[in-house]
Design a protein around this motif. Structure first.
Motif, PDB file in Angstrom:
ATOM      1  N   ARG A   1       0.841  -1.200   0.000  1.00 13.58           N
ATOM      2  CA  ARG A   1       0.000   0.000   0.000  1.00 13.58           C
ATOM      3  C   ARG A   1       0.870   1.241   0.000  1.00 13.58           C
ATOM      4  O   ARG A   1       1.824   1.344   0.786  1.00 13.58           O
ATOM      5  CB  ARG A   1      -0.915   0.026   1.233  1.00 13.58           C
ATOM      6  CG  ARG A   1      -1.948  -1.075   1.279  1.00 13.58           C
ATOM      7  CD  ARG A   1      -3.035  -0.849   0.225  1.00 13.58           C
ATOM      8  NE  ARG A   1      -4.021  -1.917   0.249  1.00 13.58           N
ATOM      9  CZ  ARG A   1      -3.884  -3.069  -0.376  1.00 13.58           C
ATOM     10  NH1 ARG A   1      -2.785  -3.309  -1.075  1.00 13.58           N
ATOM     11  NH2 ARG A   1      -4.820  -3.988  -0.319  1.00 13.58           N
TER      12      ARG A   1
ATOM     13  N   ASP B   1      -7.005  -5.562  -4.833  1.00 15.13           N
ATOM     14  CA  ASP B   1      -5.994  -4.933  -3.990  1.00 15.13           C
ATOM     15  C   ASP B   1      -4.866  -4.336  -4.825  1.00 15.13           C
ATOM     16  O   ASP B   1      -4.343  -3.260  -4.516  1.00 15.13           O
ATOM     17  CB  ASP B   1      -5.411  -5.947  -3.006  1.00 15.13           C
ATOM     18  CG  ASP B   1      -6.372  -6.280  -1.872  1.00 15.13           C
ATOM     19  OD1 ASP B   1      -7.378  -5.558  -1.736  1.00 15.13           O
ATOM     20  OD2 ASP B   1      -6.134  -7.261  -1.147  1.00 15.13           O
TER      21      ASP B   1
ATOM     22  N   ALA C   1      -6.086  -1.168  -6.372  1.00 18.94           N
ATOM     23  CA  ALA C   1      -6.160  -0.127  -5.343  1.00 18.94           C
ATOM     24  C   ALA C   1      -4.763   0.402  -5.017  1.00 18.94           C
ATOM     25  O   ALA C   1      -4.562   1.603  -4.811  1.00 18.94           O
ATOM     26  CB  ALA C   1      -6.831  -0.672  -4.088  1.00 18.94           C
TER      27      ALA C   1
ATOM     28  N   TRP D   1      -6.365   3.342  -7.941  1.00 12.18           N
ATOM     29  CA  TRP D   1      -7.811   3.386  -8.168  1.00 12.18           C
ATOM     30  C   TRP D   1      -8.559   3.117  -6.864  1.00 12.18           C
ATOM     31  O   TRP D   1      -8.042   2.427  -5.969  1.00 12.18           O
ATOM     32  CB  TRP D   1      -8.227   2.350  -9.211  1.00 12.18           C
ATOM     33  CG  TRP D   1      -7.989   2.789 -10.620  1.00 12.18           C
ATOM     34  CD1 TRP D   1      -8.779   3.595 -11.391  1.00 12.18           C
ATOM     35  CD2 TRP D   1      -6.860   2.471 -11.449  1.00 12.18           C
ATOM     36  NE1 TRP D   1      -8.223   3.790 -12.636  1.00 12.18           N
ATOM     37  CE2 TRP D   1      -7.041   3.107 -12.699  1.00 12.18           C
ATOM     38  CE3 TRP D   1      -5.711   1.701 -11.254  1.00 12.18           C
ATOM     39  CZ2 TRP D   1      -6.131   3.013 -13.745  1.00 12.18           C
ATOM     40  CZ3 TRP D   1      -4.794   1.593 -12.290  1.00 12.18           C
ATOM     41  CH2 TRP D   1      -4.997   2.243 -13.518  1.00 12.18           C
ATOM     42  N   SER D   2      -9.769   3.633  -6.770  1.00  9.71           N
ATOM     43  CA  SER D   2     -10.568   3.363  -5.586  1.00  9.71           C
ATOM     44  C   SER D   2     -10.996   1.900  -5.598  1.00  9.71           C
ATOM     45  O   SER D   2     -11.044   1.259  -6.652  1.00  9.71           O
ATOM     46  CB  SER D   2     -11.810   4.259  -5.559  1.00  9.71           C
ATOM     47  OG  SER D   2     -12.726   3.878  -6.574  1.00  9.71           O
ATOM     48  N   VAL D   3     -11.328   1.376  -4.418  1.00  6.78           N
ATOM     49  CA  VAL D   3     -11.750  -0.013  -4.326  1.00  6.78           C
ATOM     50  C   VAL D   3     -13.004  -0.245  -5.168  1.00  6.78           C
ATOM     51  O   VAL D   3     -13.130  -1.268  -5.852  1.00  6.78           O
ATOM     52  CB  VAL D   3     -11.998  -0.409  -2.855  1.00  6.78           C
ATOM     53  CG1 VAL D   3     -12.629  -1.796  -2.769  1.00  6.78           C
ATOM     54  CG2 VAL D   3     -10.697  -0.379  -2.073  1.00  6.78           C
ATOM     55  N   LYS D   4     -13.929   0.699  -5.130  1.00  2.00           N
ATOM     56  CA  LYS D   4     -15.179   0.561  -5.904  1.00  2.00           C
ATOM     57  C   LYS D   4     -14.890   0.466  -7.399  1.00  2.00           C
ATOM     58  O   LYS D   4     -15.420  -0.403  -8.094  1.00  2.00           O
ATOM     59  CB  LYS D   4     -16.075   1.775  -5.632  1.00  2.00           C
ATOM     60  CG  LYS D   4     -17.333   1.825  -6.512  1.00  2.00           C
ATOM     61  CD  LYS D   4     -18.490   1.180  -5.819  1.00  2.00           C
ATOM     62  CE  LYS D   4     -19.808   1.419  -6.502  1.00  2.00           C
ATOM     63  NZ  LYS D   4     -19.872   1.085  -7.933  1.00  2.00           N
ATOM     64  N   VAL D   5     -14.032   1.369  -7.897  1.00  2.78           N
ATOM     65  CA  VAL D   5     -13.689   1.347  -9.324  1.00  2.78           C
ATOM     66  C   VAL D   5     -12.977   0.041  -9.675  1.00  2.78           C
ATOM     67  O   VAL D   5     -13.244  -0.570 -10.711  1.00  2.78           O
ATOM     68  CB  VAL D   5     -12.801   2.562  -9.678  1.00  2.78           C
ATOM     69  CG1 VAL D   5     -12.219   2.413 -11.073  1.00  2.78           C
ATOM     70  CG2 VAL D   5     -13.614   3.849  -9.589  1.00  2.78           C
TER      71      VAL D   5
ATOM     72  N   ARG E   1      -3.928   6.091 -15.879  1.00  2.00           N
ATOM     73  CA  ARG E   1      -4.416   7.052 -14.891  1.00  2.00           C
ATOM     74  C   ARG E   1      -3.957   8.449 -15.270  1.00  2.00           C
ATOM     75  O   ARG E   1      -2.941   8.652 -15.891  1.00  2.00           O
ATOM     76  CB  ARG E   1      -3.874   6.715 -13.495  1.00  2.00           C
ATOM     77  CG  ARG E   1      -4.591   5.536 -12.887  1.00  2.00           C
ATOM     78  CD  ARG E   1      -4.239   5.390 -11.410  1.00  2.00           C
ATOM     79  NE  ARG E   1      -4.528   6.590 -10.649  1.00  2.00           N
ATOM     80  CZ  ARG E   1      -5.742   6.991 -10.290  1.00  2.00           C
ATOM     81  NH1 ARG E   1      -6.783   6.266 -10.613  1.00  2.00           N
ATOM     82  NH2 ARG E   1      -5.900   8.096  -9.592  1.00  2.00           N
TER      83      ARG E   1
END
Length: 204
Positions: free
Chosen positions: A39, A156, A159, A163-167, A203
């Motif tokens: 992360r 993961d 992310a 990117w967001s977890v939702k995307v 991105r």
């Protein structure tokens, strides 16, 4: 030899990460599964090995020490260098590789990019007895937990790339819908991640 690195994750891409260790940024090549556990801005520790060539010094990192040992042992095979050894671990877990070697399953080895029929046979021949016995599970095919974890690894990893977890979840769901499945096995993680990245595009 650099046997391990512990620091702050400052960059994660599809095939590498940068760890800031006391102000020094180490570029570490790793599998998608290892990178999925990192992360941005958070501490991490990787088991590492340094590969020295005439024109380069490259660090490879692994979430588990067993992966590093398999990576190093695989390179004892004629024609298998760091790139192929890392690809083997991107497609097969250490125990899956052990089972393939023990069962002379060249088809499993040929799923690794860069490994053909002859090289698969050579790998089986030269690695027999070198990797140890596979774990006690010895199950043919992934468990439900492994399947669920495969999908989670892809989300993961996305992310971790920003990117967001939702995307990320939406992109993975669309990739799986196009493939006519709802699950991702451990061997399908890299391909699913690449497909999701193609769908999401660059991105920025």
């Amino acid at each position: 030899m650099i046997a391990s690195l512990a620091g702050t994750v400052t960059q994660v891409t599809l095939d590498r990460a940068v760890l800031d260790v006391n102000g020094v940024g180490y570029l570490v090549h790793a599998t998608p599964a290892t990178l999925a556990g990192l992360r941005l801005g958070e501490p991490a520790q990787l088991h590492t090995t340094l590969v020295v060539r005439e024109d380069s010094m490259t660090v490879y990192g692994f979430a588990e020490a067993d992966e590093r040992e398999v990576f190093e042992t695989a390179q004892s095979v004629s024609g298998v260098g760091p790139r192929i050894a890392l690809a083997m671990l991107a497609v097969l877990t250490p125990d899956a590789l052990r089972r393939a070697i023990a069962g002379e399953d060249t088809a499993a080895l040929r799923r690794v990019p860069g490994i053909g029929a002859k090289s698969a046979q050579r790998i089986v021949l030269e690695l027999t007895g070198k990797l140890g016995a596979p774990g006690a599970d010895g199950v043919a095919g992934p468990s439900a937990a492994a399947v669920a974890d495969g999908r989670g690894q892809v989300v993961d990893a996305l992310a971790g790339l920003g990117w967001s977890v939702k995307v990320a979840e939406d992109a993975v769901a669309k990739v799986l819908a196009e493939a006519g499945t709802e699950t991702v096995t451990e061997t399908e993680v890299p391909a699913t991640l690449r497909a999701a990245l193609r769908r999401l595009g660059p991105r920025g």
